[in-house]
Design a protein around this motif. Structure first.
Motif, PDB file in Angstrom:
ATOM      1  N   PHE A 297      42.248  26.676  32.265  1.00 44.45           N
ATOM      2  CA  PHE A 297      41.614  27.852  32.847  1.00 44.45           C
ATOM      3  C   PHE A 297      42.558  29.046  32.935  1.00 44.45           C
ATOM      4  O   PHE A 297      42.288  30.004  33.626  1.00 44.45           O
ATOM      5  CB  PHE A 297      41.045  27.509  34.224  1.00 44.45           C
ATOM      6  CG  PHE A 297      39.855  26.621  34.145  1.00 44.45           C
ATOM      7  CD1 PHE A 297      38.581  27.166  34.025  1.00 44.45           C
ATOM      8  CD2 PHE A 297      39.995  25.252  34.147  1.00 44.45           C
ATOM      9  CE1 PHE A 297      37.475  26.344  33.942  1.00 44.45           C
ATOM     10  CE2 PHE A 297      38.900  24.430  34.052  1.00 44.45           C
ATOM     11  CZ  PHE A 297      37.632  24.969  33.944  1.00 44.45           C
TER      12      PHE A 297
ATOM     13  N   ARG B  95      41.179  32.524  32.733  1.00 41.95           N
ATOM     14  CA  ARG B  95      39.711  32.408  32.794  1.00 41.95           C
ATOM     15  C   ARG B  95      39.258  32.205  34.231  1.00 41.95           C
ATOM     16  O   ARG B  95      40.024  31.720  35.055  1.00 41.95           O
ATOM     17  CB  ARG B  95      39.248  31.136  32.071  1.00 41.95           C
ATOM     18  CG  ARG B  95      39.229  31.248  30.625  1.00 41.95           C
ATOM     19  CD  ARG B  95      38.688  29.989  29.980  1.00 41.95           C
ATOM     20  NE  ARG B  95      38.734  30.180  28.559  1.00 41.95           N
ATOM     21  CZ  ARG B  95      37.792  30.817  27.868  1.00 41.95           C
ATOM     22  NH1 ARG B  95      36.691  31.225  28.461  1.00 41.95           N
ATOM     23  NH2 ARG B  95      37.922  31.007  26.586  1.00 41.95           N
TER      24      ARG B  95
ATOM     25  N   LEU C 161      37.039  29.939  36.760  1.00 41.29           N
ATOM     26  CA  LEU C 161      36.475  28.601  36.844  1.00 41.29           C
ATOM     27  C   LEU C 161      35.244  28.705  37.733  1.00 41.29           C
ATOM     28  O   LEU C 161      35.291  29.305  38.808  1.00 41.29           O
ATOM     29  CB  LEU C 161      37.498  27.639  37.446  1.00 41.29           C
ATOM     30  CG  LEU C 161      37.023  26.210  37.707  1.00 41.29           C
ATOM     31  CD1 LEU C 161      38.182  25.232  37.561  1.00 41.29           C
ATOM     32  CD2 LEU C 161      36.417  26.043  39.095  1.00 41.29           C
TER      33      LEU C 161
ATOM     34  N   ARG D 244      33.719  26.321  32.555  1.00 39.39           N
ATOM     35  CA  ARG D 244      34.640  27.391  32.177  1.00 39.39           C
ATOM     36  C   ARG D 244      33.916  28.724  32.234  1.00 39.39           C
ATOM     37  O   ARG D 244      32.850  28.874  31.662  1.00 39.39           O
ATOM     38  CB  ARG D 244      35.075  27.185  30.731  1.00 39.39           C
ATOM     39  CG  ARG D 244      36.343  26.359  30.574  1.00 39.39           C
ATOM     40  CD  ARG D 244      36.377  25.748  29.189  1.00 39.39           C
ATOM     41  NE  ARG D 244      36.721  26.740  28.175  1.00 39.39           N
ATOM     42  CZ  ARG D 244      37.954  26.939  27.727  1.00 39.39           C
ATOM     43  NH1 ARG D 244      38.942  26.252  28.228  1.00 39.39           N
ATOM     44  NH2 ARG D 244      38.204  27.817  26.791  1.00 39.39           N
TER      45      ARG D 244
END
Ligand SMILES: [Zn+2]
Length: 301
Positions: A12, A15, A17, A249
């Protein structure tokens, strides 16, 4: 829920989560800003308290933006003041792209010292949060007073007052030695369509939410910021006793701006020639500023 192996630390990175706890009608988002934050801060030359403020705002924009399903949707946060050292803070999120800037009074800020409170920065301030939902699904905005200790608290108030969604938000920002790290978590009681919303109004007690809020509220700043601890591991630490926790994701977070010579040419072409004439400088160019990028664009128009 099963624990993910430590090799997944990178999963992650950069990114968001997303997680849901179905038995508790709860959804959550966690984000740790790395490269995108560095890039945004690098476009500005802000003093420490402003860097700190913008970093928190960007985390919040990423968390709230990641609640939107369509890539074309956008969330904008705008914090304004009536008499504070900060005149305006703007940041937005669209399809994983983040950007932001702060307009403030240098000399008034300097008088506030190293660690000014939110009230010192904004005085009597307001936070406007706007969701522009793609595919014609509309635009909605809520405005809340900038009260409390942090921007995160004002965002919680937004969800509670404007959307009647109980929400817990934690943010963590650490800066020093020319490096700034920022991360955050948002957890909310998910109203399941209109039915859920009605039920929420009708009932005053939400035992399943109170339980989740206690667990989520126990997250520590160090955990949010610790780059050796994966985001999955944070979810695991907080919620491993829950029956089921689903993880997904989210979008990759990048610095992004819509400014370009073409964009400004297009905007300026919509002005009457009379107006453009007044905007031109001695060289016949119109200089347009992008506050997000601290960049000037001389446009031939
Ligand atoms: Zn720009």
């Amino acid at each position: 829920m099963t624990q993910t192996d430590p090799a997944a630390v990178e999963t992650f990175s950069g990114r968001t989560l997303a997680f849901t706890i179905p038995s508790r009608d709860t959804r959550g988002r966690i984000v740790r800003l790395d490269r995108a934050l560095d890039e945004i801060l690098a476009t500005h030359d802000y003093p420490a308290p402003i860097t700190h403020l913008l970093a928190e705002a960007l985390v919040l924009a990423a968390l709230m933006g990641s609640l939107l399903k369509d890539d074309g949707s956008q969330v904008t946060m705008q914090a304004q003041t009536e008499a504070g050292a900060v005149n305006l803070l703007v940041c937005d999120y669209k399809g994983g792209e983040l950007r932001g800037y702060v307009d403030f009074d240098h000399s008034r800020l300097a008088e506030l010292g190293a660690n000014p409170s939110l009230f010192a920065l904004f005085g009597k301030g307001y936070l406007a949060i706007t969701f522009d939902v793609a595919k014609g699904k509309g635009r909605y905005q809520g405005i809340v007073p900038l009260e409390g200790e942090t921007l995160a608290e004002a965002c919680e108030a937004y969800f509670f007052q404007s959307e009647q969604v109980p929400t817990l938000i934690r943010t963590a920002v650490r800066s020093g030695g020319g490096k700034c790290s920022a991360a955050g978590m948002l957890v909310q009681h998910l109203p399941d369509g209109e039915e859920g919303r009605e039920r929420l109004h009708a009932r005053l007690d939400h035992p399943e939410w109170e339980h989740v809020a206690i667990l989520a509220g126990s997250v520590k700043h160090e955990e949010l910021l610790d780059s050796a601890l994966s985001l999955e591991a944070i979810v695991w630490r907080l919620f491993h006793e829950e029956q089921e926790v689903r993880i997904e994701r989210g979008a990759a977070i990048e610095r992004g701006c819509r400014c370009s010579i073409e964009h400004y040419q297009d905007v300026l072409s919509k002005f009457p020639e009379e107006d453009r004439k007044e905007m031109r400088d001695d060289e016949g160019k119109i200089v347009v500023d992008c506050a997000f990028c601290s960049k000037k664009f001389p446009i031939e128009a």
